[in-house]
Design a protein around this motif. Structure first.
Motif, PDB file in Angstrom:
ATOM      1  N   ALA A 174       0.827  -1.211   0.000  1.00  0.00           N
ATOM      2  CA  ALA A 174       0.000   0.000   0.000  1.00  0.00           C
ATOM      3  C   ALA A 174       0.859   1.259   0.000  1.00  0.00           C
ATOM      4  O   ALA A 174       0.505   2.256  -0.644  1.00  0.00           O
ATOM      5  CB  ALA A 174      -0.927  -0.003   1.211  1.00  0.00           C
ATOM      6  N   LEU A 175       1.989   1.216   0.699  1.00  0.00           N
ATOM      7  CA  LEU A 175       2.881   2.370   0.732  1.00  0.00           C
ATOM      8  C   LEU A 175       3.538   2.627  -0.624  1.00  0.00           C
ATOM      9  O   LEU A 175       3.953   3.750  -0.912  1.00  0.00           O
ATOM     10  CB  LEU A 175       3.966   2.181   1.805  1.00  0.00           C
ATOM     11  CG  LEU A 175       3.506   2.293   3.251  1.00  0.00           C
ATOM     12  CD1 LEU A 175       4.576   1.771   4.202  1.00  0.00           C
ATOM     13  CD2 LEU A 175       3.124   3.728   3.592  1.00  0.00           C
ATOM     14  N   GLN A 176       3.649   1.611  -1.464  1.00  0.00           N
ATOM     15  CA  GLN A 176       4.275   1.747  -2.782  1.00  0.00           C
ATOM     16  C   GLN A 176       3.321   2.351  -3.810  1.00  0.00           C
ATOM     17  O   GLN A 176       3.738   2.740  -4.890  1.00  0.00           O
ATOM     18  CB  GLN A 176       4.759   0.377  -3.290  1.00  0.00           C
ATOM     19  CG  GLN A 176       5.772  -0.291  -2.405  1.00  0.00           C
ATOM     20  CD  GLN A 176       7.091   0.441  -2.335  1.00  0.00           C
ATOM     21  OE1 GLN A 176       7.555   0.995  -3.319  1.00  0.00           O
ATOM     22  NE2 GLN A 176       7.694   0.468  -1.160  1.00  0.00           N
ATOM     23  N   GLN A 177       2.021   2.415  -3.476  1.00  0.00           N
ATOM     24  CA  GLN A 177       1.009   2.899  -4.420  1.00  0.00           C
ATOM     25  C   GLN A 177       0.577   4.316  -4.060  1.00  0.00           C
ATOM     26  O   GLN A 177       0.683   4.736  -2.905  1.00  0.00           O
ATOM     27  CB  GLN A 177      -0.210   1.982  -4.402  1.00  0.00           C
ATOM     28  CG  GLN A 177       0.099   0.563  -4.780  1.00  0.00           C
ATOM     29  CD  GLN A 177      -1.071  -0.372  -4.517  1.00  0.00           C
ATOM     30  OE1 GLN A 177      -2.118   0.040  -4.038  1.00  0.00           O
ATOM     31  NE2 GLN A 177      -0.887  -1.642  -4.835  1.00  0.00           N
ATOM     32  N   GLN A 178       0.049   5.022  -5.047  1.00  0.00           N
ATOM     33  CA  GLN A 178      -0.500   6.354  -4.816  1.00  0.00           C
ATOM     34  C   GLN A 178      -1.811   6.188  -4.052  1.00  0.00           C
ATOM     35  O   GLN A 178      -2.669   5.406  -4.439  1.00  0.00           O
ATOM     36  CB  GLN A 178      -0.741   7.043  -6.166  1.00  0.00           C
ATOM     37  CG  GLN A 178      -1.176   8.463  -6.070  1.00  0.00           C
ATOM     38  CD  GLN A 178      -0.045   9.387  -5.618  1.00  0.00           C
ATOM     39  OE1 GLN A 178       1.114   8.999  -5.580  1.00  0.00           O
ATOM     40  NE2 GLN A 178      -0.393  10.605  -5.278  1.00  0.00           N
ATOM     41  N   GLN A 179      -1.961   6.890  -2.931  1.00  0.00           N
ATOM     42  CA  GLN A 179      -3.146   6.775  -2.072  1.00  0.00           C
ATOM     43  C   GLN A 179      -3.709   8.165  -1.804  1.00  0.00           C
ATOM     44  O   GLN A 179      -2.976   9.158  -1.847  1.00  0.00           O
ATOM     45  CB  GLN A 179      -2.771   6.119  -0.734  1.00  0.00           C
ATOM     46  CG  GLN A 179      -2.112   4.775  -0.822  1.00  0.00           C
ATOM     47  CD  GLN A 179      -3.060   3.665  -1.238  1.00  0.00           C
ATOM     48  OE1 GLN A 179      -4.255   3.870  -1.380  1.00  0.00           O
ATOM     49  NE2 GLN A 179      -2.526   2.475  -1.466  1.00  0.00           N
ATOM     50  N   PRO A 180      -5.015   8.246  -1.458  1.00  0.00           N
ATOM     51  CA  PRO A 180      -5.565   9.536  -1.024  1.00  0.00           C
ATOM     52  C   PRO A 180      -4.829  10.017   0.233  1.00  0.00           C
ATOM     53  O   PRO A 180      -4.331   9.202   1.023  1.00  0.00           O
ATOM     54  CB  PRO A 180      -7.032   9.211  -0.707  1.00  0.00           C
ATOM     55  CG  PRO A 180      -7.318   7.944  -1.439  1.00  0.00           C
ATOM     56  CD  PRO A 180      -6.022   7.201  -1.534  1.00  0.00           C
ATOM     57  N   ALA A 181      -4.773  11.318   0.444  1.00  0.00           N
ATOM     58  CA  ALA A 181      -4.006  11.904   1.550  1.00  0.00           C
ATOM     59  C   ALA A 181      -4.430  11.353   2.908  1.00  0.00           C
ATOM     60  O   ALA A 181      -3.579  11.050   3.752  1.00  0.00           O
ATOM     61  CB  ALA A 181      -4.139  13.424   1.523  1.00  0.00           C
ATOM     62  N   ALA A 182      -5.733  11.220   3.138  1.00  0.00           N
ATOM     63  CA  ALA A 182      -6.204  10.733   4.439  1.00  0.00           C
ATOM     64  C   ALA A 182      -5.750   9.294   4.680  1.00  0.00           C
ATOM     65  O   ALA A 182      -5.352   8.937   5.796  1.00  0.00           O
ATOM     66  CB  ALA A 182      -7.724  10.822   4.525  1.00  0.00           C
ATOM     67  N   PHE A 183      -5.783   8.468   3.641  1.00  0.00           N
ATOM     68  CA  PHE A 183      -5.369   7.074   3.793  1.00  0.00           C
ATOM     69  C   PHE A 183      -3.846   6.989   3.955  1.00  0.00           C
ATOM     70  O   PHE A 183      -3.346   6.173   4.720  1.00  0.00           O
ATOM     71  CB  PHE A 183      -5.845   6.234   2.605  1.00  0.00           C
ATOM     72  CG  PHE A 183      -5.724   4.760   2.828  1.00  0.00           C
ATOM     73  CD1 PHE A 183      -6.443   4.128   3.832  1.00  0.00           C
ATOM     74  CD2 PHE A 183      -4.877   3.993   2.048  1.00  0.00           C
ATOM     75  CE1 PHE A 183      -6.329   2.758   4.052  1.00  0.00           C
ATOM     76  CE2 PHE A 183      -4.761   2.621   2.256  1.00  0.00           C
ATOM     77  CZ  PHE A 183      -5.487   2.011   3.260  1.00  0.00           C
ATOM     78  N   THR A 184      -3.108   7.839   3.259  1.00  0.00           N
ATOM     79  CA  THR A 184      -1.655   7.882   3.418  1.00  0.00           C
ATOM     80  C   THR A 184      -1.293   8.243   4.853  1.00  0.00           C
ATOM     81  O   THR A 184      -0.377   7.648   5.437  1.00  0.00           O
ATOM     82  CB  THR A 184      -1.027   8.883   2.431  1.00  0.00           C
ATOM     83  OG1 THR A 184      -1.334   8.460   1.102  1.00  0.00           O
ATOM     84  CG2 THR A 184       0.472   8.968   2.601  1.00  0.00           C
TER      85      THR A 184
END
Length: 195
Positions: A60-70
């Motif tokens: 999950a950390l390697q993928q682009q995520q929404p700011a809240a999820f990051t």
């Protein structure tokens, strides 16, 4: 602890992934007297997206995520010990062992570093083979184990002639257990006494 074992560790209810007592998952990992394990109630978005192991967090950390999820992923990352954080934030590496089927339908395990194939025998023991895998392969975890000395864990690999290779199942799968790293309190599992 080897990186593949860390990647297979659960995020929730793990004494190594802890938050300070009386708080949510916003602190950093501390000792067990002032902290408690992270639970799904601390981070519901992780459970909802299927992130339950360190390997899932790494992906999950390697993928682009929404700011809240990051921000959620980063707060969980901060609850881990520093060596685990380094593994979780590193780029994924190719697994050392892969499992597939031979032309005859036998289960084969291949060492990706040497190219050597092994047949999967009874009790998950491996035997060298010249067969080639013909099906798609999945990552598996293999350890060197001496069944005549079961208290010697994977971290203390035996050089005796009775040592053999054993499959512990699918890497990052639901049944993987490395007996050399689990225990009760500060006592490792291989030293527990059943009365």
């Amino acid at each position: 602890m080897p990186a593949e074992n860390v990647l297979n560790e659960p995020i929730f209810y793990n004494r190594k992934v802890s938050v300070p007592l009386g708080s949510s998952a916003t602190g950093s990992a501390t000792d067990s007297t002032t902290s408690r394990p992270l639970t799904p109630h601390d981070q519901p978005p992780l459970l909802a997206t299927g992130i339950t192991k360190v390997a899932h967090l790494q992906a999950a950390l390697q993928q682009q995520q929404p700011a809240a999820f990051t921000a959620c992923l980063q707060s969980v990352l901060m609850t881990m010990p520093p060596p685990w954080r380094a593994i979780a934030t590193a780029a994924p590496t190719a697994p050392a062992w892969r499992q597939g089927l031979s032309a005859s339908g036998s289960q084969l395990i291949q060492n990706t570093q040497t190219g050597q194939h092994h047949l999967l025998k009874s009790h998950d023991q491996l035997q060298e083979s010249h067969a080639q895998a013909v099906s798609a392969t999945t990552p598996v975890h293999v350890i060197s184990w001496d069944p005549s000395r079961p208290w010697r864990g994977p971290a203390q690999q035996s050089t005796r002639s009775t040592a053999a290779l054993y499959s512990q199942g699918q890497l990052w799968g639901p049944k993987h257990l490395s007996v050399g790293v689990w225990g009760w309190g500060r006592q490792p599992a291989h030293q527990l006494i059943v009365r």
